[in-house]
Design an enzyme around this catalytic site. Sequence first.
Site: not given
Ligand code: NDP
Ligand code: 8X3
Length: 251
Positions: A133, A146
């Site tokens: 991120s 985070y």
């Molecule tokens: P979502 O919440 O849509 O997806 C998160 C995913 O992680 C889900 O599929 C969830 O599945 C899974 N997950 C959570 N906990 C666990 C666990 N303990 N074991 C296995 N799987 C798990 O969010 P995003 O798609 O946005 O997030 C994906 C990644 O991108 C993360 O690493 C996040 O930090 C990163 N990110 C997101 C940004 C944003 O603005 N959205 C920006 C930058 C990075 P389930 O609950 O079914 O286990």
């Molecule tokens: C998620 C992006 O800006 O919310 O990784 O931290 S921010």
Amino acid sequence: MPAAERIAVITGASSGFGAAAARALAREGFRLVLGARRLERLRAVAEPLGAAYLPLDVTDAASVEAFAAAVERVDVLVNNAGNAFGAESIAEADEAKWRAMYELNVLGVLRTTRALLDRLIASGDGQVINVGSIAGFEVYPGGAGYTASKHALRALTRTLRLELLGRPVRVCEISPGLAETEFALVRFGGDAERARKVYEGMTPLTAEDVAEAIAWVATRPPHVNVDELVLRPRDQASALLVHRRAPASAP
Ligand code: NDP
Ligand code: 8X3
């Protein structure tokens, strides 16, 4: 090896980037093994793609071991599972949330990578793609729990790149900015109104934007290592500087 014979493992494939990455890599011809905790959601992603899917909780060592034991071959590992919990200041920090983010965003990636590393090496052209991120190199008030975890993930990723030099495994970190998924909803404990405000007046990235980047990285020729890829909405110049348009006034 043609993509058709390559296998990609994606963690956190039940929603957001992980689900979109499954569809993007399937389009590129990869065979898939998908993991997450919400099995019904995972099944809805996997079945139309003909993908294998298994329960996976990356915070649970036994779950990661069982998942990895079922994966015979892996060419590309997308460590995507991750979330933020809360946005309290350091003065108000909740240690349990900090611990949960470290378990999920850092140790989860460590466990999964370590469990599959022998097969990534044996594939002869393995790839680890970690979803970091901009929080891995920027900070913002209320974000320390985070951002600390994503900074740690970045350190892990860069160290892995050094440690695998000379082995047939590429290592990449993709660092998105604001993207509209279930991320904000999870962060704010299901408060949909608070989550909506995160994207108010601006155009965020979509899960598909990030998935396309993952697929692009996964389809570079074996001699090309994309070390880092930063992807932001045009409306976001930094974690703290977001251009928001005023809502249109009622007629
Ligand atoms: P979502 O919440 O849509 O997806 C998160 C995913 O992680 C889900 O599929 C969830 O599945 C899974 N997950 C959570 N906990 C666990 C666990 N303990 N074991 C296995 N799987 C798990 O969010 P995003 O798609 O946005 O997030 C994906 C990644 O991108 C993360 O690493 C996040 O930090 C990163 N990110 C997101 C940004 C944003 O603005 N959205 C920006 C930058 C990075 P389930 O609950 O079914 O286990
Ligand atoms: C998620 C992006 O800006 O919310 O990784 O931290 S921010």
